[in-house]
Design a protein around this motif. Sequence first.
Motif, PDB file in Angstrom:
ATOM      1  N   VAL A   1      68.273 -32.835  38.708  1.00  0.00           N
ATOM      2  CA  VAL A   1      69.000 -34.086  38.185  1.00  0.00           C
ATOM      3  C   VAL A   1      68.074 -34.630  36.917  1.00  0.00           C
ATOM      4  CG1 VAL A   1      69.255 -36.467  38.866  1.00  0.00           C
ATOM      5  CG2 VAL A   1      69.704 -34.693  40.455  1.00  0.00           C
ATOM      6  N   PHE A   2      66.571 -34.547  37.051  1.00  0.00           N
ATOM      7  CA  PHE A   2      65.946 -35.115  36.177  1.00  0.00           C
ATOM      8  C   PHE A   2      65.104 -34.068  35.168  1.00  0.00           C
ATOM      9  CE2 PHE A   2      65.887 -38.495  39.715  1.00  0.00           C
ATOM     10  CZ  PHE A   2      66.646 -39.556  38.876  1.00  0.00           C
ATOM     11  N   ASP A   3      65.109 -32.932  35.485  1.00  0.00           N
ATOM     12  CA  ASP A   3      64.431 -32.044  34.759  1.00  0.00           C
ATOM     13  C   ASP A   3      62.953 -32.112  34.669  1.00  0.00           C
ATOM     14  OD1 ASP A   3      64.337 -29.583  33.145  1.00  0.00           O
ATOM     15  OD2 ASP A   3      64.367 -30.845  31.339  1.00  0.00           O
ATOM     16  N   PHE A   4      62.548 -32.497  35.862  1.00  0.00           N
ATOM     17  CA  PHE A   4      61.206 -32.381  36.279  1.00  0.00           C
ATOM     18  C   PHE A   4      60.837 -32.087  37.834  1.00  0.00           C
ATOM     19  CE2 PHE A   4      61.600 -37.039  36.739  1.00  0.00           C
ATOM     20  CZ  PHE A   4      61.161 -37.368  38.252  1.00  0.00           C
ATOM     21  N   SER A   5      59.476 -31.675  38.001  1.00  0.00           N
ATOM     22  CA  SER A   5      58.936 -31.214  39.390  1.00  0.00           C
ATOM     23  C   SER A   5      57.706 -31.870  39.633  1.00  0.00           C
ATOM     24  CB  SER A   5      58.758 -29.726  39.506  1.00  0.00           C
ATOM     25  OG  SER A   5      58.189 -29.519  40.675  1.00  0.00           O
ATOM     26  N   LEU A   6      57.375 -32.427  40.796  1.00  0.00           N
ATOM     27  CA  LEU A   6      56.057 -33.107  41.064  1.00  0.00           C
ATOM     28  C   LEU A   6      55.386 -32.012  41.899  1.00  0.00           C
ATOM     29  CD1 LEU A   6      57.362 -36.402  42.494  1.00  0.00           C
ATOM     30  CD2 LEU A   6      56.845 -35.945  40.265  1.00  0.00           C
ATOM     31  N   GLU A   7      55.544 -30.812  41.776  1.00  0.00           N
ATOM     32  CA  GLU A   7      54.827 -29.790  42.487  1.00  0.00           C
ATOM     33  C   GLU A   7      53.215 -29.873  41.680  1.00  0.00           C
ATOM     34  OE1 GLU A   7      54.053 -27.177  45.413  1.00  0.00           O
ATOM     35  OE2 GLU A   7      55.540 -28.641  45.055  1.00  0.00           O
ATOM     36  N   ASN A   8      53.172 -29.863  40.577  1.00  0.00           N
ATOM     37  CA  ASN A   8      51.896 -29.675  39.878  1.00  0.00           C
ATOM     38  C   ASN A   8      50.942 -31.259  40.187  1.00  0.00           C
ATOM     39  OD1 ASN A   8      52.022 -27.113  38.837  1.00  0.00           O
ATOM     40  ND2 ASN A   8      52.796 -27.860  36.800  1.00  0.00           N
ATOM     41  N   TRP A   9      51.790 -32.194  40.161  1.00  0.00           N
ATOM     42  CA  TRP A   9      51.244 -33.425  40.491  1.00  0.00           C
ATOM     43  C   TRP A   9      50.855 -33.741  41.840  1.00  0.00           C
ATOM     44  CZ3 TRP A   9      53.968 -38.412  42.682  1.00  0.00           C
ATOM     45  CH2 TRP A   9      53.265 -39.506  42.322  1.00  0.00           C
ATOM     46  N   TYR A  10      51.545 -32.805  42.865  1.00  0.00           N
ATOM     47  CA  TYR A  10      51.130 -32.729  44.123  1.00  0.00           C
ATOM     48  C   TYR A  10      49.581 -31.946  44.238  1.00  0.00           C
ATOM     49  CZ  TYR A  10      50.505 -31.208  48.801  1.00  0.00           C
ATOM     50  OH  TYR A  10      50.166 -30.911  50.118  1.00  0.00           O
ATOM     51  N   HIS A  11      49.564 -30.713  43.656  1.00  0.00           N
ATOM     52  CA  HIS A  11      48.757 -29.870  43.757  1.00  0.00           C
ATOM     53  C   HIS A  11      47.362 -30.313  42.980  1.00  0.00           C
ATOM     54  CE1 HIS A  11      50.263 -26.739  46.142  1.00  0.00           C
ATOM     55  NE2 HIS A  11      51.356 -26.564  45.282  1.00  0.00           N
ATOM     56  N   ASP A  12      47.601 -31.455  41.930  1.00  0.00           N
ATOM     57  CA  ASP A  12      46.519 -32.054  41.094  1.00  0.00           C
ATOM     58  C   ASP A  12      45.868 -33.009  42.236  1.00  0.00           C
ATOM     59  OD1 ASP A  12      46.516 -30.256  39.070  1.00  0.00           O
ATOM     60  OD2 ASP A  12      47.608 -31.523  38.017  1.00  0.00           O
ATOM     61  N   GLY A  13      46.440 -33.278  43.325  1.00  0.00           N
ATOM     62  CA  GLY A  13      46.009 -34.533  44.054  1.00  0.00           C
ATOM     63  C   GLY A  13      46.448 -35.694  43.747  1.00  0.00           C
ATOM     64  N   LEU A  14      47.397 -35.951  43.042  1.00  0.00           N
ATOM     65  CA  LEU A  14      47.738 -37.046  42.284  1.00  0.00           C
ATOM     66  C   LEU A  14      48.931 -37.754  42.966  1.00  0.00           C
ATOM     67  CD1 LEU A  14      47.597 -35.888  38.582  1.00  0.00           C
ATOM     68  CD2 LEU A  14      46.027 -37.345  39.749  1.00  0.00           C
ATOM     69  N   TRP A  15      49.746 -37.039  43.816  1.00  0.00           N
ATOM     70  CA  TRP A  15      50.755 -37.687  44.785  1.00  0.00           C
ATOM     71  C   TRP A  15      49.988 -38.445  45.837  1.00  0.00           C
ATOM     72  CZ3 TRP A  15      55.880 -34.529  45.941  1.00  0.00           C
ATOM     73  CH2 TRP A  15      56.532 -35.344  46.791  1.00  0.00           C
ATOM     74  N   GLY A  16      49.645 -39.587  45.710  1.00  0.00           N
ATOM     75  CA  GLY A  16      49.206 -40.381  46.733  1.00  0.00           C
ATOM     76  C   GLY A  16      50.085 -41.100  47.654  1.00  0.00           C
ATOM     77  N   ASP A  17      49.457 -42.045  48.410  1.00  0.00           N
ATOM     78  CA  ASP A  17      50.284 -42.640  49.498  1.00  0.00           C
ATOM     79  C   ASP A  17      50.931 -43.798  49.075  1.00  0.00           C
ATOM     80  OD1 ASP A  17      48.931 -41.042  51.463  1.00  0.00           O
ATOM     81  OD2 ASP A  17      47.383 -42.387  51.770  1.00  0.00           O
ATOM     82  N   TYR A  18      50.736 -43.940  47.700  1.00  0.00           N
ATOM     83  CA  TYR A  18      51.668 -45.197  47.060  1.00  0.00           C
ATOM     84  C   TYR A  18      53.189 -44.803  46.878  1.00  0.00           C
ATOM     85  CZ  TYR A  18      52.085 -43.586  42.352  1.00  0.00           C
ATOM     86  OH  TYR A  18      52.596 -43.025  41.158  1.00  0.00           O
ATOM     87  N   TYR A  19      53.370 -43.491  46.865  1.00  0.00           N
ATOM     88  CA  TYR A  19      54.779 -42.872  46.070  1.00  0.00           C
ATOM     89  C   TYR A  19      55.329 -42.194  47.599  1.00  0.00           C
ATOM     90  CZ  TYR A  19      58.228 -40.165  44.137  1.00  0.00           C
ATOM     91  OH  TYR A  19      59.752 -39.574  43.711  1.00  0.00           O
ATOM     92  N   ILE A  20      56.468 -42.971  48.062  1.00  0.00           N
ATOM     93  CA  ILE A  20      56.943 -42.459  49.185  1.00  0.00           C
ATOM     94  C   ILE A  20      58.563 -42.099  49.099  1.00  0.00           C
ATOM     95  CG2 ILE A  20      57.550 -43.091  51.667  1.00  0.00           C
ATOM     96  CD1 ILE A  20      55.343 -45.177  51.615  1.00  0.00           C
TER      97      ILE A  20
END
Length: 298
Positions: free
Chosen positions: A34-53
């Motif tokens: 849909v948006f042409d991006f992935s959050l996988e690297n964001w997750y593995h970099d420890g940046l997907w915090g509890d604020y994003y649900i």
Amino acid sequence: MEFIRLNNITYGFAKDFKHNQKIRASFNSLTEAVFDFSLENWYHDGLWGDYYIPYSLLHNDKIVSNVSISKIEFDIEGERKSGIQIGTVMTDEKYRNRGLNKYLMEKIMHEWKDSTDFVYLFANDSVLDFYPKFGFKVVEEYQHSKIVDKHSASSVWKKLNMEDPADVTFLMERIKNSNPIAKISMRSNVSLIMFYCNWFKKNSIYYIEELDAIAIADFENDTVYLDDIFSNNPVTIDNVVLSMSDKRIQRVILGFTPLNDEGFEKQLLKGTDTLFVLKDTFEFFANKHWMFPVLSHA
């Protein structure tokens, strides 16, 4: 996983599943489609915090619809406010027009609208009729700009390398401890800014040594688009622009509302996503000639 039934079809419901590899992979597949991006690297970099649900519906073990919330704190003209931003609103093409996003929006509104200072979102032109159904109203945003009448082009600045761990650490520390420069200033959210810095703004991050400041900026013809400034010490927008501008730069356009807008022109922001604010807090934002920082869009 909870199961719900909509229009005679049973869907699984999942939220806050960032540590579930299977569901997260399905989520990323849909964001890529849909948006042409992935959050996988964001997750593995420890940046997907509890604020994003994310709040998602699954069919046949695959995420088919999602609405996410981001819990964000702002300093707004010196006052701390907590906001819930709705974003990553998406549905698989084969599952659209079935009320799936409506179900998720109602669930989120029931859960969050009374536990935060305000709820808001940004929407493109194709869905402007959707969000008023949930009590949202359009708020006009204004963008600030000015003519650059002096040029310095300081030679003591460099582009930061987002592949270099030292540069990444330096940037994150500076974001974390920076002084606000905007009337609406996102606070305590390094993760969201790093999403931009690791993706869309990867080649737009500059360290100005003489000011000890980091600027997120893009140069296009005779214009510099300045998205944000991160400095532990007070620094003026004029000095940042002066340090980065050579003779070809004639204008600076800001991606935020400056604390001190003296000398800036302001114009109604057009051609971008429309800001919606839940009507209960509409009057707080109406007629203020503000804009939310571009790097706070989730």
